[in-house]
Design an enzyme around this catalytic site. Structure first.
Site, PDB file in Angstrom:
ATOM      1  N   HIS A 196     -25.458 -22.179  65.591  1.00  0.00           N
ATOM      2  CA  HIS A 196     -24.110 -21.769  65.997  1.00  0.00           C
ATOM      3  C   HIS A 196     -24.178 -20.490  66.821  1.00  0.00           C
ATOM      4  O   HIS A 196     -25.204 -19.817  66.845  1.00  0.00           O
ATOM      5  CB  HIS A 196     -23.232 -21.501  64.763  1.00  0.00           C
ATOM      6  CG  HIS A 196     -23.690 -20.321  63.962  1.00  0.00           C
ATOM      7  ND1 HIS A 196     -24.783 -20.356  63.113  1.00  0.00           N
ATOM      8  CD2 HIS A 196     -23.236 -19.038  63.897  1.00  0.00           C
ATOM      9  CE1 HIS A 196     -24.968 -19.174  62.571  1.00  0.00           C
ATOM     10  NE2 HIS A 196     -24.046 -18.339  63.027  1.00  0.00           N
ATOM     11  N   HIS A 253     -28.085 -19.286  67.246  1.00  0.00           N
ATOM     12  CA  HIS A 253     -29.059 -18.964  66.208  1.00  0.00           C
ATOM     13  C   HIS A 253     -28.828 -19.824  64.978  1.00  0.00           C
ATOM     14  O   HIS A 253     -27.793 -20.492  64.866  1.00  0.00           O
ATOM     15  CB  HIS A 253     -29.001 -17.458  65.860  1.00  0.00           C
ATOM     16  CG  HIS A 253     -27.632 -16.983  65.435  1.00  0.00           C
ATOM     17  ND1 HIS A 253     -26.592 -16.787  66.325  1.00  0.00           N
ATOM     18  CD2 HIS A 253     -27.122 -16.677  64.218  1.00  0.00           C
ATOM     19  CE1 HIS A 253     -25.518 -16.372  65.680  1.00  0.00           C
ATOM     20  NE2 HIS A 253     -25.811 -16.303  64.382  1.00  0.00           N
ATOM     21  N   ARG A 263     -34.031 -15.402  50.561  1.00  0.00           N
ATOM     22  CA  ARG A 263     -33.655 -14.527  51.686  1.00  0.00           C
ATOM     23  C   ARG A 263     -32.261 -13.991  51.399  1.00  0.00           C
ATOM     24  O   ARG A 263     -31.367 -14.758  51.004  1.00  0.00           O
ATOM     25  CB  ARG A 263     -33.655 -15.329  52.987  1.00  0.00           C
ATOM     26  CG  ARG A 263     -33.073 -14.571  54.179  1.00  0.00           C
ATOM     27  CD  ARG A 263     -33.161 -15.429  55.442  1.00  0.00           C
ATOM     28  NE  ARG A 263     -32.371 -14.861  56.512  1.00  0.00           N
ATOM     29  CZ  ARG A 263     -32.825 -13.995  57.418  1.00  0.00           C
ATOM     30  NH1 ARG A 263     -34.097 -13.592  57.367  1.00  0.00           N
ATOM     31  NH2 ARG A 263     -32.039 -13.528  58.348  1.00  0.00           N
TER      32      ARG A 263
HETATM   33  C1  LIG Z   1     -18.080 -24.019  60.417  1.00  0.00           C
HETATM   34  C2  LIG Z   1     -17.544 -22.829  60.533  1.00  0.00           C
HETATM   35  C3  LIG Z   1     -17.950 -21.639  59.716  1.00  0.00           C
HETATM   36  C4  LIG Z   1     -17.405 -20.496  60.531  1.00  0.00           C
HETATM   37  C5  LIG Z   1     -16.054 -21.092  60.946  1.00  0.00           C
HETATM   38  C6  LIG Z   1     -16.496 -22.421  61.519  1.00  0.00           C
HETATM   39  O1  LIG Z   1     -15.460 -23.363  61.601  1.00  0.00           O
HETATM   40  C7  LIG Z   1     -17.126 -22.160  62.906  1.00  0.00           C
HETATM   41  C8  LIG Z   1     -17.632 -20.700  63.042  1.00  0.00           C
HETATM   42  C9  LIG Z   1     -18.328 -20.220  61.762  1.00  0.00           C
HETATM   43  C10 LIG Z   1     -18.611 -18.714  61.750  1.00  0.00           C
HETATM   44  C11 LIG Z   1     -20.006 -18.314  62.270  1.00  0.00           C
HETATM   45  C12 LIG Z   1     -20.117 -16.786  62.245  1.00  0.00           C
HETATM   46  C13 LIG Z   1     -19.622 -16.183  60.915  1.00  0.00           C
HETATM   47  O2  LIG Z   1     -20.579 -16.446  59.896  1.00  0.00           O
HETATM   48  C14 LIG Z   1     -18.264 -16.789  60.508  1.00  0.00           C
HETATM   49  C15 LIG Z   1     -17.651 -16.041  59.312  1.00  0.00           C
HETATM   50  C16 LIG Z   1     -17.364 -16.812  61.683  1.00  0.00           C
HETATM   51  O3  LIG Z   1     -16.531 -15.991  62.015  1.00  0.00           O
HETATM   52  O4  LIG Z   1     -17.560 -17.965  62.410  1.00  0.00           O
HETATM   53  C17 LIG Z   1     -18.450 -18.293  60.307  1.00  0.00           C
HETATM   54  C18 LIG Z   1     -17.244 -19.131  59.832  1.00  0.00           C
HETATM   55  C19 LIG Z   1     -17.184 -19.279  58.302  1.00  0.00           C
HETATM   56  O5  LIG Z   1     -18.210 -19.221  57.618  1.00  0.00           O
HETATM   57  O6  LIG Z   1     -16.079 -19.528  57.810  1.00  0.00           O
HETATM   58  O1  LIG Z   2     -28.060 -15.165  57.164  1.00  0.00           O
HETATM   59  C1  LIG Z   2     -28.508 -14.931  58.276  1.00  0.00           C
HETATM   60  O2  LIG Z   2     -29.594 -14.400  58.449  1.00  0.00           O
HETATM   61  C2  LIG Z   2     -27.690 -15.305  59.511  1.00  0.00           C
HETATM   62  C3  LIG Z   2     -26.430 -16.027  59.150  1.00  0.00           C
HETATM   63  C4  LIG Z   2     -25.490 -16.179  60.287  1.00  0.00           C
HETATM   64  O3  LIG Z   2     -25.883 -16.379  61.409  1.00  0.00           O
HETATM   65  C5  LIG Z   2     -24.047 -16.070  60.020  1.00  0.00           C
HETATM   66  O4  LIG Z   2     -23.666 -15.859  58.842  1.00  0.00           O
HETATM   67  O5  LIG Z   2     -23.271 -16.185  60.989  1.00  0.00           O
HETATM   68 FE   LIG Z   3     -24.316 -16.232  62.886  1.00  0.00          FE
END
Ligand SMILES: C=C1C[C@]23C[C@@]1(O)CC[C@H]2[C@@]12CC[C@H](O)[C@@](C)(C(=O)O1)[C@H]2[C@@H]3C(=O)O
Ligand SMILES: O=C(O)CCC(=O)C(=O)O
Ligand SMILES: [Fe+2]
Length: 324
Positions: A196, A253, A263
């Site tokens: 993502h 990543h 981890r």
């Molecule tokens: C599958 C998902 C988890 C996420 C919200 C989403 O619909 C798409 C973006 C995902 C992400 C990735 C970065 C961060 O970890 C996060 C908190 C964010 O802002 O976007 C997560 C979202 C999540 O875990 O709810």
């Molecule tokens: O846990 C990690 O090292 C990365 C996780 C990550 O990419 C995220 O939470 O968006």
């Molecule tokens: Fe991330």
């Protein structure tokens, strides 16, 4: 510890990938050096990812938070589940987001605003850590603005400093997976957190010394990032890619779970206020340069992102079609 029955493990596996032909060095930025500005801009353009040393975040804040996180994740599942499910904040286990993504991970997703509601023992500790990491993130954003000759130099950092900043803090735990070792023979990998990009402006990651983080290189191969518990890893988010009209790259990543060693990572996601309009900065546009993106508010982008799957190309919906 989290366990799943054997057939279920299949849903956490991905096929082995080809290794990069040339393994590049991860850009290393020493924040105490005056020339760090140029290196920062180059790293954001070439990789959207870099490692930072001499960051100024006190070790005691990092260690206290990590040990509290370890205590929390070692507590009985029923205790942890009292803080879940994440809606949007709270404890989550194997399910990431609301759209069917799974990973070999458990986590706490927290509001990064001071005085938010956290599990007991986390309150002051998270605030100390987040305040310090946010200061470092703002310093990096101001150095980037300086080097890009942007005025005022807080054009990016003010979005994180704003009282309404929509920033998030996350602690991830990738537990060992005894079931996985039997599968290791066919080379498949155990997905901890699927591929993502991060939607916000900037993400600041610190992990213990367990490997697992991988970044996607331009040739489509995945590169494993050697862990370093004393440094921070920074990645450009989608919103910074848009504000720089694609000059800076929001890096793809993922995390591959180790299978044998835990981890623990903690990530601060610096985001703008919900009402903030995100668009390429006019002062960055050269000559007749076209804006690559339609303007959106962070609220609109966040809503769309949170309705997407992890691996979706979230910015695609906001790209402009440029006639050639
Ligand atoms: C599958 C998902 C988890 C996420 C919200 C989403 O619909 C798409 C973006 C995902 C992400 C990735 C970065 C961060 O970890 C996060 C908190 C964010 O802002 O976007 C997560 C979202 C999540 O875990 O709810
Ligand atoms: O846990 C990690 O090292 C990365 C996780 C990550 O990419 C995220 O939470 O968006
Ligand atoms: Fe991330």
């Amino acid at each position: 510890m989290v366990t799943v029955s054997k057939p279920l493990i299949e849903q956490f596996l991905v096929k082995p990938n080809t290794s990069p032909l040339v393994i590049p060095d991860i850009p290393l930025i020493d924040l105490s050096k005056p020339e760090s500005k140029q290196h920062l801009v180059k790293a954001c353009q070439d990789f959207g990812f870099f490692k930072v040393v001499n960051h100024g975040v006190p070790l005691k804040f990092i260690n206290k938070l990590e040990s509290e996180a370890v205590n929390f994740f070692n507590s009985p599942l029923a205790t942890k589940e009292k803080f879940g499910p994440p809606d949007p904040f709270g404890y989550g286990n194997k399910c990431i987001g609301r759209n069917g993504d799974v990973g070999w991970v458990e986590y706490l997703l927290l509001n990064a605003k001071p005085e938010s509601d956290y599990p007991e023992n986390f309150q002051g500790i998270v605030n100390d850590y987040v305040t310090s990491v946010k200061t470092m993130a703002c310093e990096i954003l101001e150095l980037l603005a300086d080097e890009l000759k942007l005025q005022p130099r807080n054009v990016f950092s003010k979005l994180l400093k704003d009282e309404q900043s929509d920033s998030v803090f996350r602690v991830n735990h990738y537990p060992p997976c005894p079931e996985f070792q039997e599968n290791e023979r066919n080379g498949s990998k155990l997905v901890g957190f699927g591929e993502h990009t991060d939607p916000q402006i900037i993400s600041v990651l610190r992990s213990n010394n367990t490997s697992g983080l991988e970044i996607s290189l331009r040739d489509g191969s995945w590169m494993s990032v050697p862990p370093d518990s004393e440094s921070f890893f920074i990645n450009v988010g989608d919103s910074l890619q848009v504000m720089t009209n694609g000059r800076f790259k929001s890096v793809k990543h993922r995390v591959v779970a180790n299978g044998t060693k835990s981890r623990v990572s903690m990530i601060y996601f610096g985001g703008p206020p919900l009402s903030e309009k995100i668009a390429p900065l006019p002062s960055l546009m050269q000559g007749e340069e076209d804006s690559l993106y339609k303007e959106f508010t962070w609220f609109e982008y966040k809503k769309s992102a949170f309705n997407s799957r992890l691996s979706d190309n979230r910015l695609g919906l906001f790209e402009k079609i440029i006639a050639s």
